[in-house]
Write a protein that holds these residues in place. Structure first.
Motif, short mmCIF file in Angstrom:
data_model
loop_
_atom_site.label_atom_id
_atom_site.label_comp_id
_atom_site.label_asym_id
_atom_site.label_seq_id
_atom_site.Cartn_x
_atom_site.Cartn_y
_atom_site.Cartn_z
N PHE A 13 47.14 -20.44 65.21
CA PHE A 13 46.91 -21.69 65.93
C PHE A 13 46.88 -22.82 64.91
O PHE A 13 46.54 -22.61 63.74
N VAL A 14 47.21 -24.02 65.37
CA VAL A 14 47.17 -25.18 64.48
C VAL A 14 46.36 -26.28 65.14
O VAL A 14 46.50 -26.54 66.34
N LEU A 15 45.49 -26.91 64.37
CA LEU A 15 44.79 -28.11 64.83
C LEU A 15 45.26 -29.29 63.98
O LEU A 15 45.34 -29.17 62.75
N LEU A 16 45.58 -30.38 64.62
CA LEU A 16 45.96 -31.60 63.90
C LEU A 16 44.96 -32.68 64.30
O LEU A 16 44.87 -33.05 65.48
N ILE A 17 44.21 -33.14 63.31
CA ILE A 17 43.03 -33.95 63.60
C ILE A 17 43.09 -35.28 62.85
O ILE A 17 43.17 -35.28 61.61
N PRO A 18 43.07 -36.42 63.55
CA PRO A 18 43.02 -37.69 62.82
C PRO A 18 41.69 -37.81 62.09
O PRO A 18 40.64 -37.45 62.63
N VAL A 19 41.75 -38.30 60.86
CA VAL A 19 40.54 -38.36 60.04
C VAL A 19 40.06 -39.81 59.97
O VAL A 19 40.85 -40.70 59.64
N GLY A 20 38.80 -40.02 60.31
CA GLY A 20 38.21 -41.36 60.21
C GLY A 20 37.71 -41.56 58.79
O GLY A 20 38.40 -41.25 57.82
N LYS A 21 36.47 -42.04 58.70
CA LYS A 21 35.93 -42.30 57.36
C LYS A 21 35.78 -41.00 56.58
O LYS A 21 35.98 -40.94 55.38
N GLN A 22 35.40 -39.94 57.30
CA GLN A 22 35.19 -38.65 56.62
C GLN A 22 35.90 -37.55 57.42
O GLN A 22 35.93 -37.64 58.64
N PRO A 23 36.41 -36.53 56.75
CA PRO A 23 36.99 -35.42 57.53
C PRO A 23 35.91 -34.75 58.39
O PRO A 23 34.75 -34.66 57.96
N PRO A 24 36.25 -34.32 59.60
CA PRO A 24 35.24 -33.67 60.46
C PRO A 24 34.81 -32.33 59.87
O PRO A 24 35.57 -31.73 59.09
N PRO A 25 33.62 -31.85 60.22
CA PRO A 25 33.14 -30.58 59.64
C PRO A 25 33.82 -29.38 60.30
O PRO A 25 33.18 -28.57 60.96
N LEU A 26 35.14 -29.29 60.09
CA LEU A 26 35.91 -28.29 60.82
C LEU A 26 35.59 -26.86 60.37
O LEU A 26 35.47 -25.96 61.21
N ALA A 27 35.42 -26.67 59.04
CA ALA A 27 35.17 -25.31 58.56
C ALA A 27 33.88 -24.78 59.21
O ALA A 27 33.81 -23.62 59.64
N LYS A 28 32.88 -25.67 59.35
CA LYS A 28 31.60 -25.25 59.95
C LYS A 28 31.81 -24.89 61.43
O LYS A 28 31.30 -23.89 61.92
N ARG A 29 32.62 -25.71 62.11
CA ARG A 29 32.86 -25.44 63.54
C ARG A 29 33.62 -24.12 63.71
O ARG A 29 33.36 -23.37 64.64
N LEU A 30 34.54 -23.83 62.80
CA LEU A 30 35.29 -22.57 62.92
C LEU A 30 34.36 -21.38 62.67
O LEU A 30 34.48 -20.34 63.33
N ASP A 31 33.42 -21.55 61.75
CA ASP A 31 32.42 -20.48 61.53
C ASP A 31 31.63 -20.23 62.81
O ASP A 31 31.35 -19.09 63.19
N GLN A 32 31.25 -21.35 63.49
CA GLN A 32 30.49 -21.19 64.74
C GLN A 32 31.33 -20.46 65.79
O GLN A 32 30.83 -19.61 66.52
N ILE A 33 32.63 -20.77 65.83
CA ILE A 33 33.50 -20.08 66.80
C ILE A 33 33.58 -18.60 66.48
O ILE A 33 33.49 -17.75 67.36
N ASN A 34 33.72 -18.28 65.18
CA ASN A 34 33.77 -16.86 64.79
C ASN A 34 32.52 -16.13 65.27
O ASN A 34 32.60 -15.03 65.83
N ARG A 35 31.36 -16.77 65.06
CA ARG A 35 30.09 -16.13 65.48
C ARG A 35 30.03 -15.99 67.00
O ARG A 35 29.69 -14.94 67.52
#
Ligand SMILES: Nc1nc2c(ncn2[C@@H]2O[C@H](COP(=O)(O)OP(=O)(O)OP(=O)(O)O)[C@@H](O)[C@H]2O)c(=O)[nH]1
Length: 364
Positions: free
Chosen positions: A298-320
């Motif tokens: 799967f691919v996510l394409l995410i516009p970045v504002g001032k800071q990149p979103p905490p995607l790695a953390k969200r993916l960890d939550q999805i794994n759990r």
């Protein structure tokens, strides 16, 4: 002129005089008195004075004060609104759903019994909101029921209010709902705030680019996600928008799907793919885009504002949450990279995310 109205009678004496006096003076159309806004409509010999509820105005302000800072921080309005609405209006439960396809909706925000509940995919036909999606109506729906309904969210009896959310072109993209066994709040106030919330979300959704011919892209029949052709198109668009706008690309791969298929069967593999796709969709904000890139990628394409979103953390939550829900070991690996790291070249961006994905997989 005789003034008779319980709300008017409830005003302190001085305020009553002020309103009465203003009512007979034809120069000014609006009066603000005791926190209430009075408006005068004149038709022939008749004057109608309308008082806009002080409480409604206060609730509108509180809604903006609670919602707008969250939107500025990148929150998904569909996730944030149910809690805000329940806390403002005193209803027990609220949901905000987005349309996934013609048969399913994503329950993005779900506030119930003073707690946030997990996002999940629901069948549209079972939802009390189905009529909202059937016609292009912005009319709110009110339902009262006394027995079990098909809607998996609802208790055995109660009152449900639903309001569709439309984008700038009037397409219904989701809905907001409130329900309670015995609501303690004015239905009129609640409907009013629900409509205002839907308008705010509709206005917040990204406009479709005006300079582009509308294009249709293929969707994957299993997960209903966009596929490779749509990703290529989105990458070219984000390349053009660089360097004014940066983008985060995530290439995500489910580990060991062939083993799952082998041990549990293809159908279970399909179910895992769909559940995972729905969870990825639920972490997407309105401007984020998601694609099924290949079998288990799967691919996510995410516009970045001032800071990149905490995607790695969200993916960890999805794994759990996948492992908990499936009661199976589950892991998906990801490679992440920013468009700015490759100076706006989308081919290099794909290569970089792929090499990072391979590195991550090699470490697992
Ligand atoms: N159930 C199901 N399986 C699929 C689908 N599309 C692809 N696959 C399977 O996904 C597997 C992908 O194989 P690999 O690329 O080796 O991936 P993997 O087994 O997850 O191994 P790693 O990615 O290396 O962890 C293959 O077994 C495909 O048959 C699908 O739509 N449904």
């Amino acid at each position: 002129m005789q003034w008779t109205n319980p709300a008017f009678d409830a005003l302190p004496k001085d305020d009553r005089h002020q309103v009465e006096h203003w009512g007979q003076d034809e120069s000014a159309g609006i009066l603000i008195c005791a926190g209430t806004l009075f408006e005068r409509l004149i038709a022939g010999d008749h004057t109608l004075v309308i008082a806009s509820g002080h409480r409604a105005a206060q609730q509108q302000r509180q809604l903006m004060q609670a919602l707008i800072p969250q939107l500025q921080q990148g929150a998904n309005p569909f996730f944030a609104l149910p809690k805000i609405l329940c806390e403002l209006l005193g209803w027990n439960s609220s949901a905000a759903c987005t349309r996934l396809n013609t048969e399913q909706i994503a329950l993005v925000g779900h506030w119930h019994n003073q707690a946030q509940h997990s996002p999940r995919t629901l069948e549209l036909s079972a939802s009390l909101a189905a009529p909202l999606y059937a016609g292009h109506t912005s009319t709110p729906q009110v339902q009262e029921w006394n027995q079990t309904t098909t809607d998996p969210l609802l208790p055995e009896k109660g009152i449900w209010l639903g309001q569709s959310v439309q984008d700038a072109e009037g397409t219904i993209v989701g809905h907001l709902a409130l329900w309670d066994t015995e609501p303690q709040t004015s239905l009129a106030d609640s409907i009013h705030l629900l409509q205002l919330s839907a308008d705010l979300v509709g206005a917040w959704l990204p406009p479709k680019p005006a300079d582009e011919e509308p294009q249709t892209f293929s969707t994957d029949p299993l997960t209903h996600l966009l596929q490779r052709d749509a990703l290529d198109h989105a990458l070219i668009r984000s390349e053009k928008q660089h360097p004014e706008h940066d983008y985060l690309l995530a290439l995500i791969d489910i580990d060991g799907l062939s083993q799952i298929n082998h041990e549990l069967g293809q159908q279970e593999g399909d179910r895992i793919l769909c559940t995972f796709a729905a969870k990825l969709q639920q972490i997407c904000r309105p401007n984020d885009q998601i694609f099924r890139f290949g079998g288990d990628e799967f691919v996510l394409l995410i516009p970045v504002g001032k800071q990149p979103p905490p995607l790695a953390k969200r993916l960890d939550q999805i794994n759990r949450s996948m492992a908990e829900q499936l009661k199976l070991p589950f892991h998906a690996s990801a490679g992440l990279a920013l468009m700015s790291e490759v100076h706006g070249n989308s081919d290099e961006l794909m290569l970089l995310t792929n090499s990072r994905l391979q590195q991550t997989k090699a470490q697992n």
